[in-house]
Motif scaffolding. Structure first.
Motif, PDB file in Angstrom:
ATOM      1  N   ALA A 193      -8.897 -15.014  27.170  1.00 16.88           N
ATOM      2  CA  ALA A 193      -8.217 -15.733  28.251  1.00 16.88           C
ATOM      3  C   ALA A 193      -7.050 -16.532  27.691  1.00 16.88           C
ATOM      4  N   VAL A 194      -6.017 -16.689  28.520  1.00 13.66           N
ATOM      5  CA  VAL A 194      -4.865 -17.521  28.169  1.00 13.66           C
ATOM      6  C   VAL A 194      -4.516 -18.380  29.381  1.00 13.66           C
ATOM      7  N   ASP A 195      -4.049 -19.594  29.124  1.00 13.84           N
ATOM      8  CA  ASP A 195      -3.544 -20.389  30.237  1.00 13.84           C
ATOM      9  C   ASP A 195      -2.500 -21.382  29.744  1.00 13.84           C
ATOM     10  N   ALA A 196      -1.788 -21.949  30.694  1.00 22.07           N
ATOM     11  CA  ALA A 196      -0.772 -22.959  30.417  1.00 22.07           C
ATOM     12  C   ALA A 196      -0.932 -24.076  31.437  1.00 22.07           C
ATOM     13  N   THR A 197      -0.912 -25.319  30.959  1.00 17.20           N
ATOM     14  CA  THR A 197      -1.069 -26.490  31.817  1.00 17.20           C
ATOM     15  C   THR A 197       0.115 -27.419  31.607  1.00 17.20           C
ATOM     16  N   TYR A 198       0.728 -27.826  32.701  1.00 14.27           N
ATOM     17  CA  TYR A 198       1.856 -28.762  32.624  1.00 14.27           C
ATOM     18  C   TYR A 198       1.397 -30.109  33.163  1.00 14.27           C
ATOM     19  N   TYR A 199       1.493 -31.157  32.323  1.00 14.24           N
ATOM     20  CA  TYR A 199       1.081 -32.505  32.686  1.00 14.24           C
ATOM     21  C   TYR A 199       2.298 -33.297  33.160  1.00 14.24           C
ATOM     22  N   PHE A 200       2.392 -33.509  34.471  1.00 12.75           N
ATOM     23  CA  PHE A 200       3.450 -34.369  34.984  1.00 12.75           C
ATOM     24  C   PHE A 200       3.239 -35.801  34.508  1.00 12.75           C
ATOM     25  N   ASN A 201       1.982 -36.244  34.514  1.00 10.20           N
ATOM     26  CA  ASN A 201       1.558 -37.526  33.948  1.00 10.20           C
ATOM     27  C   ASN A 201       0.047 -37.443  33.762  1.00 10.20           C
ATOM     28  N   SER A 202      -0.596 -38.553  33.442  1.00  9.06           N
ATOM     29  CA  SER A 202      -2.035 -38.531  33.181  1.00  9.06           C
ATOM     30  C   SER A 202      -2.858 -38.257  34.431  1.00  9.06           C
ATOM     31  N   ASN A 203      -2.253 -38.377  35.617  1.00 12.74           N
ATOM     32  CA  ASN A 203      -2.979 -38.166  36.867  1.00 12.74           C
ATOM     33  C   ASN A 203      -2.797 -36.785  37.477  1.00 12.74           C
ATOM     34  N   PHE A 204      -1.671 -36.111  37.204  1.00 14.65           N
ATOM     35  CA  PHE A 204      -1.392 -34.865  37.922  1.00 14.65           C
ATOM     36  C   PHE A 204      -0.960 -33.763  36.962  1.00 14.65           C
ATOM     37  N   ARG A 205      -1.545 -32.578  37.154  1.00 12.18           N
ATOM     38  CA  ARG A 205      -1.214 -31.409  36.341  1.00 12.18           C
ATOM     39  C   ARG A 205      -1.270 -30.145  37.188  1.00 12.18           C
ATOM     40  N   THR A 206      -0.574 -29.114  36.766  1.00  9.79           N
ATOM     41  CA  THR A 206      -0.665 -27.787  37.352  1.00  9.79           C
ATOM     42  C   THR A 206      -0.939 -26.791  36.233  1.00  9.79           C
ATOM     43  N   TYR A 207      -1.545 -25.657  36.586  1.00 13.04           N
ATOM     44  CA  TYR A 207      -1.875 -24.687  35.536  1.00 13.04           C
ATOM     45  C   TYR A 207      -1.951 -23.269  36.092  1.00 13.04           C
ATOM     46  N   ALA A 208      -1.826 -22.319  35.182  1.00 12.86           N
ATOM     47  CA  ALA A 208      -2.022 -20.898  35.467  1.00 12.86           C
ATOM     48  C   ALA A 208      -2.923 -20.343  34.380  1.00 12.86           C
TER      49      ALA A 208
END
Length: 351
Positions: free
Chosen positions: A307-322
């Protein structure tokens, strides 16, 4: 920032929003904090469909499934003596279709700043801190870590101890015998046993080592023999700047009713994980393999996936990922659905 993001990625499975919990009450001796997460997740995978023309033939098609969830937790503490606190923790998970809503945690106990914490209720077993070495992805991964014995995982009727002594973390727990009813058979079931584990962080090297063991006896409504199961986990990790590497090996044994022919089944599995931080993005990948094998060398391949994924942390409260999982099980043996790949898009808000 980079080392902070790697820490977030590596411990994501255990945070449950606790890192950003809001304190809603505090006085000289007591405090109460509320936290949790709201997580929207869309899963694309092959699903079984009814074949109206030929009902005996399996028909599959790609489908997007809403697997969103919400977790809410309450963390309470009160000072009961010098360096000693009474603690209580509760966490409930709600899923999109309400079919698997559950109390994830419900325990209370005593914490000593010097000697550690002991609690009773629905709490973690002792092997979760070992499987966290490779359970680092936003969604996928941890095909081996997800197969811990019931007494070594998060479970109820559990007396659990955890202590931190410098670079050493030690855990031990015992799950008491307590019969419940199997919804399918209407007969009593029983699981009891213990697990213990330790993690040692080698100072100033980035290296961490872990070892753990669990054993349980269980009886279901069909098999009157109380089967004995045991597991041993060995783990290691290394952090170097923006890079993280983790590995896990599992060996297990079960007598009585099992998944392959024979009276005794041996289970073996291994998993590797890696993470790399680039700015506010964390890239993670895992590979896991697991099989059951009997004394006649007949085995079932239970998991074989990367498995592979990427997570983008806008800040410590909010993130998006694939996240994407490459399932390498043989579809001719397990079926197209069980061997299908998975793709997940998610957005998570921690509070």
């Amino acid at each position: 920032m980079n080392k902070h993001l790697i820490a977030l990625a590596v411990t994501a499975a255990t945070l449950s929003g606790a890192a950003s919990a809001a304190q809603v009450y505090s006085d000289d001796t007591s405090s109460l904090a509320i936290g949790g997460r709201v997580e929207a997740r869309a899963l694309l995978s092959e699903q079984a469909k009814n074949n109206k023309v030929a009902p005996t033939l399996q028909k599959t098609e790609n489908e997007v499934t809403d697997i969103s969830r919400v977790r809410v937790n309450i963390d309470a503490k009160t000072q009961i003596a010098d360096g000693v606190q009474g603690v209580g923790f509760f966490e409930r998970e709600f899923v999109q279709d309400n079919s698997n809503d559950e109390n994830r945690y419900l325990y209370a106990g005593v914490n000593s700043d010097q000697y550690g914490q002991i609690v009773y209720g629905k709490a973690d077993g002792s092997l979760g801190m070992l499987t966290d070495f490779t359970d680092i992805m936003a969604y996928a991964g941890s095909v081996v870590g997800g197969t811990k014995l019931a007494v070594a995982d998060r479970t109820s009727n559990n007396l659990a101890y955890a202590g931190n002594f410098g670079d050493l973390t030690f855990k031990a727990n015992y799950v008491f015998s307590g019969a419940a009813y199997d919804a399918d058979t209407g007969k009593k079931t029983d699981v009891h046993g213990f697990s213990t584990g330790a993690v040692y962080k080698v100072a100033d090297t980035g290296l961490a080592l872990g070892l753990g063991y669990g054993e349980q006896r269980d009886q279901n409504g069909v098999d009157t023999h109380k089967a004995r199961s045991e597991q041993t986990f060995a783990t290691a990790s290394y952090t170097m700047g923006d890079l993280y590497f983790g590995g896990l090996y599992k060996s297990g044994r079960r007598d009585g009713k099992n998944l392959v022919n024979g009276d005794v089944t041996d289970t073996q599995g291994y998993e590797f994980a890696a993470a790399y931080t680039m700015g506010k993005t964390v890239f993670t990948t895992t590979y896991g393999f697991m099989k059951d094998e009997n004394a006649h060398n007949v085995y079932d391949e239970l998991a074989n996936a990367a498995a592979v994924d990427a997570t983008y942390y806008f800040n410590s409260n909010f993130r998006t990922y694939a996240s994407y999982t490459f399932n390498m099980l043989d579809k001719n043996k397990v079926g197209k659905v069980a061997a299908s790949d998975q793709f997940v898009l998610g957005a998570r808000y921690d509070f």
